[in-house]
Structure formats: structure tokens, C-alpha cells
Design an enzyme around this catalytic site. Structure first.
Site, short mmCIF file in Angstrom:
data_model
loop_
_atom_site.label_atom_id
_atom_site.label_comp_id
_atom_site.label_asym_id
_atom_site.label_seq_id
_atom_site.Cartn_x
_atom_site.Cartn_y
_atom_site.Cartn_z
N HIS A 234 -73.01 31.47 15.48
CA HIS A 234 -74.41 31.58 15.88
C HIS A 234 -75.33 30.69 15.06
CE1 HIS A 234 -74.63 35.46 13.18
NE2 HIS A 234 -74.35 34.38 12.48
N ASN A 235 -76.30 30.12 15.78
CA ASN A 235 -77.37 29.31 15.18
C ASN A 235 -76.89 28.01 14.54
OD1 ASN A 235 -78.47 32.44 14.69
ND2 ASN A 235 -79.95 31.02 15.56
#
Length: 336
Positions: A234-235
Site C-alpha cells: 500500500h501507498n
């Protein structure tokens, strides 16, 4: 042949009336096939090749028994030639009777939706895009034009994919990131509220996972190519033109610059930054940011097992050896 030369922007030397029906390696090509030479290690195959034409650089053109297509970059022209002869079956536009398309989904012109595919509410799909059999596109996701999503891909909700994107089977885009807060020996799930944004002309291999962001989005910029079995957490942000080979793993919130290459099995810890133009050798573990472009590697290459065991035992002794050396140096300084 003359048409092929024109398409490639190549200088044709030899018979322009030869009919070319396919592409093959130098040692396997027949008179109706075109081959190429981009690696000098295969130069010895030239003299015995039966290829109707060979894509080659100027310096070696005189060694081609048949016709030569002279270019500056044979490998690039080979890639473009394979596209001409691509034998992938092309489905006819339309929605298969067994597919489910929500009434609120919007499909562009000449879209193909394969058997048992599922297109959720609020989905937008651009012109000429193919959605393979069994592929699921989750709620409110956007797929651009001229994309190919092969069979059995899962696109979660709120994913945005650009134009000319190709995704291979088994890939999951937009699944939850690995976010949990410790709570007295247990784990409390952190809802992943972001999405995934993928740019244009991106290629994604089979069984690769790109997790959605926890708050903001996970971002894959234009012209990125990803091999099979890659994990992008994520991210993460992947810069334009970057390439990753199989089994790369990238932990959360790491930012990778433009035109980087990560060889097979590379691991990147979380919250790092790699500047533009970083090249990482296979099986390298990166635990700190890299802020200077260049080539990097870690680990040791293979060796006989008895040598490795001896070296591994000495790894543990390095700290005490360094301390003894430091003590010795200080004692010598006092005598000087």
C-alpha cells in the site's frame, strides 16, 4: 519485405519482393521468416541461417547470407516486428451472455466482455478494451481505452487504470494493504481507504498483487513494466519507465523513481526512497533510501557449501574482530 523495411524505418539490402510470414531465431528461421541479431554471442549463427531477412546493424550487414534490414537498434525493431505477427486471438466486440454487467456501468465502443466476467456498479470501460473470461471489475473502477485484461483478474473497487494497459491472468489490483495495529497480543485491522492509480502503457505480469493505499493511493506511473509474482504494498509509488523482474517485493510507502530497474527477487523495505535511474541486482535487499543514481547490489554469490559455512561462521566474528582491531590501532597510536 519492402513494406516491412518501410514500417521499421530500415535500410533494405537484398530482395524486396520476398514474402515474410513470421519471425524466428537465426538458427531456426526459414526463407519466409525474418530474424534478428542483437547479441554478438549469436553472430556465429549468421553464416548458416536460412532466414529470408535479418534485422541487423550496419557493421554486420555484409555477413547476412540473404536480405538485410539495417537499423541502429535491432532488438527494438525485432520487438516491433513481433507485434506485426502477433497471433493472439482477437475477440469480437460484445458482451458474452454469461457475463454480468451492472446497469449503471458504462461501456465504450467496441468493448469485449468475456464469459462469466463481472462488471460492477459505476464502472467505466473505455473504447476497444477487452475484459477476459472470469475477470471481475469492482464498483466504481475506471478502465481506459485499448486495454487488455486477460482471464481471471480481480480489480477491486475504486481502481483507476489508464489507456493501453495489459494485465496478465491471476493478478489482483486494489486488494487491502497489510495494515494492522497491535492490541494486547491481537491485531486490529486498519481499513484501507485509498485506491490504486495506474497510468498509460503499463504492463503487469501474471499473479502480481498491487495493494490499495491506506489513505492516499498506490500509484504506478506511465510505461512501467512489471513481471510475474510481484508484490507492491500500500501507498507505494513507482515512477515512469521503471521495470521490475519476477518476485520483487516492495513494502509499504516506498517511492521508486523514474527509469529504475529491479532484478528478480529484489526486496525493498518500507518508507524508503529510490531516486531516478537506480538499478538493483538480483536478490538484493534494500533497507535504506538510495539518493544517488547508479547500480547497487547486496549479498554474496553462490559458492561450495563448505566454503559458505566457513564464511557464515566468520560473519558472526566480524564485530569482535573490528573491536580488537580498533583496540590494536589505538595502542599503536600511543607508541607513535
Amino acid at each position: 519485405m519492402a513494406e516491412l523495411a518501410q514500417h521499421l524505418g530500415a535500410e533494405l539490402r537484398g530482395d524486396g519482393n520476398i514474402t515474410i510470414r513470421g519471425v524466428a531465431a537465426l538458427q531456426e528461421a526459414g526463407a519466409d521468416q525474418v530474424s534478428f541479431l542483437a547479441n554478438s554471442g549469436y553472430q556465429h549463427h549468421l553464416k548458416d541461417s536460412s532466414a529470408g531477412a535479418v534485422i541487423i546493424v550496419e557493421a554486420l550487414a555484409d555477413q547476412v547470407p540473404g536480405a538485410a534490414l539495417v537499423v541502429k537498434d535491432p532488438y527494438l525493431c525485432f520487438a516491433r516486428t513481433t507485434q506485426i505477427f502477433d497471433n493472439r486471438p482477437l475477440p469480437k466486440p460484445g458482451v458474452h451472455p454469461s457475463a454480468f454487467v451492472d446497469d449503471t456501468a458504462r461501456l465504450g465502443n467496441d468493448v469485449y466482455i468475456g464469459p462469466k466476467a463481472v462488471i460492477g456498479p459505476g464502472v467505466e470501460i473505455g473504447d476497444r478494451t477487452e475484459i477476459g473470461a472470469g475477470t471481475v471489475v469492482g464498483d466504481n473502477s475506471i478502465i481506459g481505452s485499448d486495454c487488455v485484461l486477460n482471464p481471471n483478474i480481480t480489480i477491486y473497487h475504486g481502481v483507476c487504470i489508464g489507456n493501453f494497459v495489459r494485465v496478465q491472468s491471476g493478478t489482483v489490483i486494489g486488494g487491502d494493504g497489510f495494515g494492522y495495529a497491535p492490541n494486547r497480543g491481537k491485531w486490529e485491522r486498519i481499513a484501507q481507504l485509498g485506491g490504486v492509480r495506474i497510468g498509460n502503457h503499463v504492463e503487469i505480469g501474471a499473479n502480481t498483487c498491487i495493494d490499495r493505499g491506506a489513505l492516499g493511493d498506490t500509484i504506478i506511473e506511465d510505461h512501467v513494466i512489471l513481471d510475474n509474482l510481484i508484490q507492491i504494498a500500500h501507498n507505494v509509488k513507482v515512477g515512469e519507465g521503471t521495470a521490475m523482474a519476477g518476485c520483487v517485493g516492495i513494502a509499504g510507502s516506498t517511492e521508486i523513481g523514474r527509469n529504475c530497474t529491479l532484478a528478480g527477487g529484489v526486496g525493498l523495505a518500507g518508507h524508503l526512497k529510490l531516486t531516478d535511474g537506480v538499478h538493483i541486482s538480483g536478490m538484493t535487499l534494500v533497507t535504506n533510501s538510495i539518493l544517488e543514481p547508479g547500480a547497487y547490489a547486496s549479498g554474496t554469490s553462490h559458492m561450495p557449501v563448505h566454503e559458505w559455512r566457513r564464511s557464515a561462521a566468520r560473519f558472526k566474528q566480524l564485530d569482535s574482530m573490528a573491536k580488537r582491531l580498533q583496540k590494536l590501532e589505538k595502542s599503536q597510536e600511543g607508541k607513535a
